[in-house]
Design an enzyme around this catalytic site. Structure first.
Site, short mmCIF file in Angstrom:
data_model
loop_
_atom_site.label_atom_id
_atom_site.label_comp_id
_atom_site.label_asym_id
_atom_site.label_seq_id
_atom_site.Cartn_x
_atom_site.Cartn_y
_atom_site.Cartn_z
N TRP A 12 5.53 9.54 -2.11
CA TRP A 12 5.24 8.20 -1.63
C TRP A 12 4.15 7.58 -2.49
O TRP A 12 3.20 8.25 -2.90
CB TRP A 12 4.76 8.25 -0.17
CG TRP A 12 4.03 7.03 0.27
CD1 TRP A 12 2.68 6.80 0.22
CD2 TRP A 12 4.60 5.82 0.80
NE1 TRP A 12 2.38 5.55 0.70
CE2 TRP A 12 3.54 4.92 1.06
CE3 TRP A 12 5.91 5.43 1.08
CZ2 TRP A 12 3.75 3.66 1.59
CZ3 TRP A 12 6.11 4.17 1.61
CH2 TRP A 12 5.04 3.30 1.87
N MET A 13 4.27 6.29 -2.79
CA MET A 13 3.23 5.56 -3.50
C MET A 13 3.13 4.15 -2.92
O MET A 13 4.12 3.42 -2.88
CB MET A 13 3.53 5.49 -4.99
CG MET A 13 2.42 4.83 -5.81
SD MET A 13 2.83 4.73 -7.56
CE MET A 13 4.08 3.43 -7.53
N ASP A 25 -0.26 1.12 -2.09
CA ASP A 25 -1.17 0.17 -2.73
C ASP A 25 -1.81 0.75 -3.99
O ASP A 25 -2.35 1.87 -3.96
CB ASP A 25 -2.30 -0.20 -1.77
CG ASP A 25 -1.81 -0.68 -0.42
OD1 ASP A 25 -0.62 -1.03 -0.32
OD2 ASP A 25 -2.62 -0.70 0.52
N TRP A 33 5.89 -4.13 4.24
CA TRP A 33 5.91 -3.08 5.25
C TRP A 33 7.13 -3.13 6.16
O TRP A 33 7.40 -2.19 6.89
CB TRP A 33 4.61 -3.14 6.07
CG TRP A 33 3.50 -2.48 5.33
CD1 TRP A 33 2.44 -3.08 4.72
CD2 TRP A 33 3.35 -1.09 5.08
NE1 TRP A 33 1.65 -2.15 4.09
CE2 TRP A 33 2.16 -0.92 4.31
CE3 TRP A 33 4.08 0.04 5.43
CZ2 TRP A 33 1.73 0.34 3.89
CZ3 TRP A 33 3.64 1.29 5.01
CH2 TRP A 33 2.47 1.43 4.25
N PHE A 61 -6.93 6.35 2.76
CA PHE A 61 -6.24 5.07 2.65
C PHE A 61 -6.75 4.32 1.41
O PHE A 61 -7.52 4.81 0.62
CB PHE A 61 -6.45 4.24 3.91
CG PHE A 61 -5.55 4.63 5.07
CD1 PHE A 61 -4.80 5.79 5.05
CD2 PHE A 61 -5.45 3.82 6.19
CE1 PHE A 61 -3.98 6.15 6.12
CE2 PHE A 61 -4.63 4.16 7.25
CZ PHE A 61 -3.89 5.32 7.23
N GLU A 111 -5.81 -7.87 4.60
CA GLU A 111 -6.00 -6.52 4.08
C GLU A 111 -6.33 -6.59 2.59
O GLU A 111 -6.23 -7.64 1.94
CB GLU A 111 -4.72 -5.68 4.24
CG GLU A 111 -4.33 -5.34 5.66
CD GLU A 111 -3.13 -4.40 5.68
OE1 GLU A 111 -3.20 -3.41 6.41
OE2 GLU A 111 -2.14 -4.66 4.97
N ARG A 169 -10.83 -1.91 6.72
CA ARG A 169 -10.22 -1.08 5.68
C ARG A 169 -10.17 -1.75 4.29
O ARG A 169 -10.42 -2.93 4.14
CB ARG A 169 -8.80 -0.69 6.08
CG ARG A 169 -7.86 -1.85 6.43
CD ARG A 169 -6.52 -1.29 6.89
NE ARG A 169 -5.60 -2.31 7.34
CZ ARG A 169 -5.48 -2.73 8.60
NH1 ARG A 169 -6.26 -2.22 9.54
NH2 ARG A 169 -4.60 -3.65 8.94
N ASP A 170 -9.79 -0.90 3.32
CA ASP A 170 -9.37 -1.27 1.95
C ASP A 170 -10.51 -1.84 1.11
O ASP A 170 -10.42 -2.96 0.58
CB ASP A 170 -8.22 -2.28 2.00
CG ASP A 170 -7.10 -1.87 2.93
OD1 ASP A 170 -6.90 -0.65 3.10
OD2 ASP A 170 -6.43 -2.76 3.49
#
Length: 487
Positions: free
Chosen positions: A42-43, A45, A291, A90, A207, A154-155
């Site tokens: 899986w890949m 962001d 998503w 994340f 995000e 996040r992020d």
């Protein structure tokens, strides 16, 4: 014998290092040939994009490296080690701590990312430290370094503020539709500075914020800050303004939202922070997906595709200062023999059989002239009674990307249409199109607009056609098959 011995050792080492990559054929159905994809995993962001000592590095959180942003080497599947059980790594960023603010040496690299606590669902900001050039990061044993006890925090992107000799973090308060600014002297102790938002597109979530500076019209005496935010789990918006070391102030607040990409699949992009030069071009990578169907992509090798690298510039337009994007110039090295079509486009459909032979791995540069404002466009990925439609209406300036009937796979929520308004310039429309097996990226009028989408056509859908719905349309078209970066 000594030379033979060294050759044998080198062979064994290289085979061990690249065993993961070489286990993939890179010829699997739907696998892009000049976009980066992982061997088997899986890949999502793009994270931690930097250039340091002549090497580009990118993470998710496996490590990837490149000399030129064209050819990529997958270094490992997981670059952050010693992560406690129950915590997931994340999206985030990496920095080169050349000021030795953490005490780990001037060559140390630090990853700053969101640690997701599986039991509580809490999202907090963690760090990990690398002393081997960014191949392996060791989880900091006093994490988290920033925790507001939120499930929607996040992020982070972290940059260095040389004027104040401190680090600045931008991080999303997702459901508040805000970006928070923090500062730190050592990447471990963080102080809140300000919040920005909501503004522009504030429907569902914010995000993956990113912040960087660009010259306006190439004038480095006129620099502006750009703040990019991914919104609604589906696309990105950007703001142009000033950052005074504490807060971001957007210009032209009545003009927002302004979108990075008007297509169906472009998200969570970040720029490469260049530690080798502060005057080099600003390049970016994005995640080609949304998503809604990220987990149901019909790929055999894994899931996840990164865009071709793009160069950002700020240009003055009649509407104001706007962000332009153009393909990485170095991609031209992949071009094969040139095909040219320079003539009036007949009313109806004109097959481009020479481009069909390029089997969905090609670039097209097309300059259309419309003397009578009749609609025109392309049929791409054509065959098996399916196609991708790129349609332009000269009178309205609307460019439409229609993929309601392009894929041979069953993908929920995939049948969609995207559009953007891009007026012609002196009766001309410029399109630079990259088709790569399961992706298409369309750059319009030298990067004034971009439309990106997944396509997933069958192996028989390689047809390409021009069409015109009336007289007066002509085109100067050049096309090249692009070689694989894997073979």
């Amino acid at each position: 014998m000594k030379g033979l011995y060294l050759l044998l050792i080198s062979f064994v080492f290289c085979n061990s290092l690249y065993a993961q990559r070489d286990s993939a054929s890179y010829l699997e159905k739907y696998r892009p040939q000049f976009h980066y994809t992982p061997a088997h995993r899986w890949m999502g962001d793009p994270s931690g994009l930097i250039k340091h000592k002549g090497k580009y590095k990118a993470y998710c959180w496996g490590a990837v490296e490149s000399d030129d942003l064209v050819y990529w080497e997958e270094l490992n599947k997981s670059a952050i080690v010693d992560v406690p059980e129950g915590i997931s790594t994340f999206t985030g960023s990496t920095v080169v701590d050349k000021w030795n603010t953490t005490g780990n040496g001037e060559d140390a690299m630090v990853a700053i990312f969101t640690g997701f606590h599986k039991d509580s669902k809490k999202q907090a900001q963690d760090i990990a430290i690398s002393t081997d050039g960014g191949e392996t990061f060791h989880y900091y044993d006093r994490n988290p370094v920033l925790d507001i006890w939120s499930t929607e925090f996040r992020d982070p992107t972290v940059i260095y503020d040389e004027k104040e000799s401190r680090w600045v973090m931008v991080v999303a308060k997702a459901l508040e539709k805000k970006v928070a600014f923090y500062c730190s002297k050592n990447l471990k102790d963080w102080e809140w500075l300000s919040d920005f938002g909501p503004l522009g597109d504030s429907d569902r979530s914010w995000e993956c914020p990113d912040i960087f500076r660009l010259p306006v019209n190439g004038d480095r005496n006129n620099m502006k800050w750009v703040l990019v935010v991914s919104v609604n789990w589906a696309r990105e918006q950007y703001f142009i303004g000033e950052f005074n070391g504490k807060e971001f102030i957007a210009e032209e607040p009545d003009q927002y939202p302004l979108y990075i990409d008007s297509g169906l699949d472009y998200y969570a992009s970040r720029v490469f922070q260049d530690y080798d030069s502060d005057t080099s071009p600003v390049y970016t990578l994005g995640w080609i997906c949304t998503w809604d169907y990220a987990q149901t992509q019909p790929s055999e090798w894994g899931k996840g595709i990164w865009s071709i690298p793009r160069e950002y510039t700020l240009q003055t337009t009649p509407e104001g200062i706007r962000l332009f994007q153009t393909p990485l110039p170095a991609l031209t090295q992949l071009r094969g023999k040139q095909y040219n079509f320079n003539k009036s486009v007949p009313v109806g459909v004109t097959n481009l059989d020479d481009v069909k032979k390029m089997e969905n791995t090609y670039e097209i540069e097309a300059e259309f002239t419309s003397a009578e404002d009749n609609p025109f466009g392309f049929y791409l990925c054509e065959g098996d009674n399916r196609k991708l439609v790129l349609h332009y209406e000269p009178q309205s300036g609307i460019l439409t990307l229609d993929r309601t009937n392009v894929t041979d796979a069953v993908i929920p929520k995939f049948e969609r249409i995207a559009f953007t308004k891009v007026p012609m310039i002196n009766k001309k429309l410029l399109l630079n199109i990259f088709v790569d097996k399961s992706t298409v990226e369309v750059f319009v009028n030298n990067g004034a607009a971009v439309l990106t989408a997944l396509t997933y056509p069958s192996e028989h859908q390689t047809g390409v056609s021009l069409y015109s719905l009336g007289k007066g349309n002509s085109v100067n078209l050049n096309a090249w098959q692009l070689s694989s970066i894997w073979h």
